[in-house]
Design a protein around this motif. Structure first.
Motif, PDB file in Angstrom:
ATOM      1  N   PRO A 285       1.113  -1.305   0.164  1.00  0.00           N
ATOM      2  CA  PRO A 285      -0.166   0.088  -0.296  1.00  0.00           C
ATOM      3  C   PRO A 285       0.899   1.469   0.115  1.00  0.00           C
ATOM      4  O   PRO A 285       1.895   1.266   0.460  1.00  0.00           O
ATOM      5  N   PRO A 286       0.286   2.356  -0.907  1.00  0.00           N
ATOM      6  CA  PRO A 286       0.778   3.747  -0.597  1.00  0.00           C
ATOM      7  C   PRO A 286       0.776   4.298   0.590  1.00  0.00           C
ATOM      8  O   PRO A 286       2.112   4.998   1.131  1.00  0.00           O
ATOM      9  N   VAL A 287      -0.253   4.320   2.004  1.00  0.00           N
ATOM     10  CA  VAL A 287      -0.163   5.008   3.002  1.00  0.00           C
ATOM     11  C   VAL A 287       0.375   3.538   3.726  1.00  0.00           C
ATOM     12  O   VAL A 287      -0.943   2.654   3.981  1.00  0.00           O
ATOM     13  N   HIS A 288       1.413   3.528   4.492  1.00  0.00           N
ATOM     14  CA  HIS A 288       2.169   2.495   5.416  1.00  0.00           C
ATOM     15  C   HIS A 288       1.225   3.105   6.873  1.00  0.00           C
ATOM     16  O   HIS A 288       0.770   2.095   7.523  1.00  0.00           O
ATOM     17  N   MET A 289       1.325   4.536   6.966  1.00  0.00           N
ATOM     18  CA  MET A 289       0.766   5.619   8.670  1.00  0.00           C
ATOM     19  C   MET A 289      -0.586   6.270   8.249  1.00  0.00           C
ATOM     20  O   MET A 289      -0.170   6.924   7.500  1.00  0.00           O
ATOM     21  N   ALA A 290      -1.279   6.165   8.885  1.00  0.00           N
ATOM     22  CA  ALA A 290      -2.597   6.746   8.658  1.00  0.00           C
ATOM     23  C   ALA A 290      -1.899   8.353   9.451  1.00  0.00           C
ATOM     24  O   ALA A 290      -0.664   8.318  10.707  1.00  0.00           O
ATOM     25  N   PRO A 291      -2.542   9.240   8.767  1.00  0.00           N
ATOM     26  CA  PRO A 291      -1.976  10.546   9.996  1.00  0.00           C
ATOM     27  C   PRO A 291      -2.696  10.664  11.598  1.00  0.00           C
ATOM     28  O   PRO A 291      -3.367  10.146  11.701  1.00  0.00           O
ATOM     29  N   GLN A 292      -1.267  11.246  12.405  1.00  0.00           N
ATOM     30  CA  GLN A 292      -2.045  10.839  13.587  1.00  0.00           C
ATOM     31  C   GLN A 292      -3.412  11.590  14.256  1.00  0.00           C
ATOM     32  O   GLN A 292      -4.151  12.417  13.353  1.00  0.00           O
ATOM     33  N   ARG A 293      -3.590  10.494  14.900  1.00  0.00           N
ATOM     34  CA  ARG A 293      -5.069  11.517  16.292  1.00  0.00           C
ATOM     35  C   ARG A 293      -4.452  11.378  16.981  1.00  0.00           C
ATOM     36  O   ARG A 293      -3.082  11.250  17.820  1.00  0.00           O
ATOM     37  N   THR A 294      -5.771  12.078  17.574  1.00  0.00           N
ATOM     38  CA  THR A 294      -5.593  12.197  19.608  1.00  0.00           C
ATOM     39  C   THR A 294      -6.727  10.945  20.229  1.00  0.00           C
ATOM     40  O   THR A 294      -7.771  11.496  19.300  1.00  0.00           O
ATOM     41  N   ALA A 295      -6.216  10.882  21.383  1.00  0.00           N
ATOM     42  CA  ALA A 295      -7.300  10.311  21.991  1.00  0.00           C
ATOM     43  C   ALA A 295      -7.876  10.986  22.786  1.00  0.00           C
ATOM     44  O   ALA A 295      -7.746  12.380  23.552  1.00  0.00           O
ATOM     45  N   LEU A 296      -9.868  11.284  22.689  1.00  0.00           N
ATOM     46  CA  LEU A 296     -10.048  11.931  23.573  1.00  0.00           C
ATOM     47  C   LEU A 296     -11.108  11.466  24.804  1.00  0.00           C
ATOM     48  O   LEU A 296     -11.158  12.518  25.720  1.00  0.00           O
ATOM     49  N   ALA A 297     -10.801  10.424  25.053  1.00  0.00           N
ATOM     50  CA  ALA A 297     -10.817   9.652  26.515  1.00  0.00           C
ATOM     51  C   ALA A 297      -9.436   8.526  26.917  1.00  0.00           C
ATOM     52  O   ALA A 297      -9.206   7.968  26.464  1.00  0.00           O
ATOM     53  N   ASP A 298      -9.753   8.316  28.282  1.00  0.00           N
ATOM     54  CA  ASP A 298      -8.912   6.924  27.901  1.00  0.00           C
ATOM     55  C   ASP A 298      -9.493   5.995  27.334  1.00  0.00           C
ATOM     56  O   ASP A 298     -10.222   5.435  27.326  1.00  0.00           O
ATOM     57  N   ILE A 299      -9.043   5.357  26.723  1.00  0.00           N
ATOM     58  CA  ILE A 299      -9.492   4.266  25.610  1.00  0.00           C
ATOM     59  C   ILE A 299      -8.713   2.709  25.777  1.00  0.00           C
ATOM     60  O   ILE A 299      -7.188   2.749  25.658  1.00  0.00           O
ATOM     61  N   GLU A 300      -9.298   2.173  25.847  1.00  0.00           N
ATOM     62  CA  GLU A 300      -9.012   0.262  27.040  1.00  0.00           C
ATOM     63  C   GLU A 300      -9.089  -0.643  24.974  1.00  0.00           C
ATOM     64  O   GLU A 300     -10.403  -0.903  24.685  1.00  0.00           O
ATOM     65  N   ILE A 301      -7.652  -1.062  24.492  1.00  0.00           N
ATOM     66  CA  ILE A 301      -8.083  -2.285  24.078  1.00  0.00           C
ATOM     67  C   ILE A 301      -6.578  -2.478  24.162  1.00  0.00           C
ATOM     68  O   ILE A 301      -5.659  -2.730  24.537  1.00  0.00           O
ATOM     69  N   ALA A 302      -7.504  -4.369  23.686  1.00  0.00           N
ATOM     70  CA  ALA A 302      -6.106  -5.484  23.593  1.00  0.00           C
ATOM     71  C   ALA A 302      -5.614  -4.808  24.817  1.00  0.00           C
ATOM     72  O   ALA A 302      -3.884  -5.692  24.667  1.00  0.00           O
ATOM     73  N   GLY A 303      -6.244  -4.946  25.655  1.00  0.00           N
ATOM     74  CA  GLY A 303      -5.113  -4.931  27.040  1.00  0.00           C
ATOM     75  C   GLY A 303      -4.604  -3.795  27.827  1.00  0.00           C
ATOM     76  O   GLY A 303      -3.978  -3.637  28.403  1.00  0.00           O
ATOM     77  N   THR A 304      -4.426  -2.476  26.813  1.00  0.00           N
ATOM     78  CA  THR A 304      -4.146  -1.313  27.087  1.00  0.00           C
ATOM     79  C   THR A 304      -4.671  -0.544  27.332  1.00  0.00           C
ATOM     80  O   THR A 304      -5.689  -0.375  26.883  1.00  0.00           O
TER      81      THR A 304
END
Ligand code: HEM
Length: 408
Positions: A285-304
């Motif tokens: 793919p041409p885009v390997h990483m999406a432009p950065q995002r910011t968490a608006l709240a604590d987000i629990e995902i995959a145990g982190t």
């Protein structure tokens, strides 16, 4: 610490030709905290969840969630457009989409098929008398620039100016971008903004059938885009419209030349091109990483838990090789039944230009494979562009015995 260094190695230029073994190491930690407190997410399921999570913003931490960022981090100096959060993002996207696709303008992209074929034919005709070309400089770069300028109504004689401005935008997507990149970008953004503002004035006075004219004259039920929003959206279209497609075409030719049986099949069965392009969007793919995002709240995902305010990088290309999602992910297989991928992202920021990028690349690869006689790579791997987020060859030299004439 070991995990942090895997991501740093991925960013290192020496790994650009083949980051995929490092992505495999990276996936051992689906949600990785870096030393600077930012996070990298790299597995398919987790990225899809975050792409659809309203607790993620495309704004900077201090402005995230406030609706419309005052000046997008990725585009300092330019007014906001697509890179804003709902509800503004969705309104802006709907207003632009009215002129780009169904239901109101179903023929916009498909209507460009004839013109695209003509441009592609012309570029390949120019190979006549040569047996070596650079697929990037002689073909993949000029094509999307011409196309996006025509779509927006940028006069042909001004196209070269976009080739100067575009790299200054692309390099802001590099996670290592520093102050010098921001300065170059601010200067390019200011020039591009002034240019587009003057062009918009002209289109208000004298509308044509291009997208810019449509945006500055539309009075739909939801009202008109503000001039600021027109400038923000059109600049993103201009930049997104060619810093990505060039890489898909170049990565595509490179991959086909590395898989000669697939190249032969495409030449004999051009109808396969849709499957080939979808597989390329997953595999290279041409885009390997999406432009950065910011968490608006604590987000629990995959145990982190990703804490509120943290920057998040979504490593799309690592997810597209995730063995938890794809069978034999490291195999280039246009026949695979499961054709989903994150090559165009997902959720509300799913690539706006995907129909155009697909059509351009399908026509380009079909014509290149049909007309180039006995094409072969001169150097493998080719030299790459520096950017780890928008990854593709800087040059792709190929040799061939001749070109088949275009019909007519
Ligand atoms: C092969 C070519 C292309 C690829 C691989 C590609 C990829 C992507 C990806 C991955 C995203 C999501 C970014 C994110 O989630 O933050 C995106 C968004 C976007 N793309 Fe593309 N793109 C391509 C071509 C184009 C073209 C030709 C255009 C314009 C005509 C375009 C316009 C956009 C815009 C405006 C967005 C932002 C949409 C939004 O935020 O709502 N792209 N693209």
């Amino acid at each position: 610490m070991a995990e942090t260094s895997v991501f740093d190695q991925i960013l290192d230029y020496s790994r650009r030709p083949d980051p995929y073994p490092l992505y495999a190491e990276l996936r051992e930690t689906p949600v990785l905290r870096r030393e600077d407190g930012s996070y990298v997410v790299c597995t398919y399921r987790e990225i899809v969840a975050l792409l659809h999570d309203p607790r993620i913003s495309v704004g900077r931490p201090e402005e995230a969630g406030g609706g419309l960022p005052s000046a997008d981090e990725g585009l300092p100096g330019l007014p906001p457009g697509f890179r804003s959060d709902p509800p503004d993002h969705d309104r802006i996207r709907r207003l632009v989409m009215r002129h780009f696709g169904p239901p109101r303008t179903p023929g916009r992209v498909e209507g460009m098929r004839g013109e695209l074929t003509e441009i592609i034919t012309g570029l390949i005709d120019d190979f006549e008398g040569r047996n070596r070309v650079d697929i990037v400089d002689d073909f993949a770069y000029p094509l999307p620039v011409i196309v996006i300028c025509r779509l927006l109504g940028v006069p042909t004689e001004d196209e070269p100016r976009f080739r100067e401005w575009a790299p200054a935008f692309a390099e802001t997507l590099d996670p290592r971008a520093g102050d010098d990149v921001k300065r170059r970008h601010a200067a390019a953004a200011a020039e591009l903004g002034t240019y587009l503002n003057e062009l918009a004035d002209m289109r208000v006075r004298q509308p044509s059938d291009d997208l810019l004219s449509a945006l500055v004259t539309d009075d739909g039920a939801e009202g008109r885009l503000s001039r600021e929003e027109v400038l923000g959206t059109t600049s993103v279209l201009l930049i997104a419209g060619h810093e990505t497609t060039v890489n898909l075409i170049a990565n595509g030719m490179l991959t086909l030349l590395r898989h000669p049986a697939e190249l032969d099949r495409l030449r004999r069965e051009p109808d396969r091109v849709q499957s080939v392009v979808e597989e390329l969007l997953r595999y290279e793919p041409p885009v390997h990483m999406a432009p950065q995002r910011t968490a608006l709240a604590d987000i629990e995902i995959a145990g982190t838990t990703i804490p509120k305010g943290a920057h998040i990088t979504l490593a799309l290309a690592a997810a597209d090789r995730d063995p938890g999602r794809f069978v034999n992910p490291d195999r280039f297989d246009p026949d695979r039944e499961d054709k989903e991928h994150l090559g165009f992202g997902g959720g509300i920021h799913y690539c706006f230009g995907a129909p155009l990028a697909r059509l351009e690349t399908q026509l380009a690869l079909c014509e290149l494979t049909r007309r180039l006689e006995n094409p072969r790579l001169v150097t493998d791997p080719p030299p790459y562009r520096r950017n780890p987020a928008l990854r593709g060859p800087r040059h792709l030299l190929i040799e061939f015995d001749g070109i088949t004439r275009s019909p007519g």
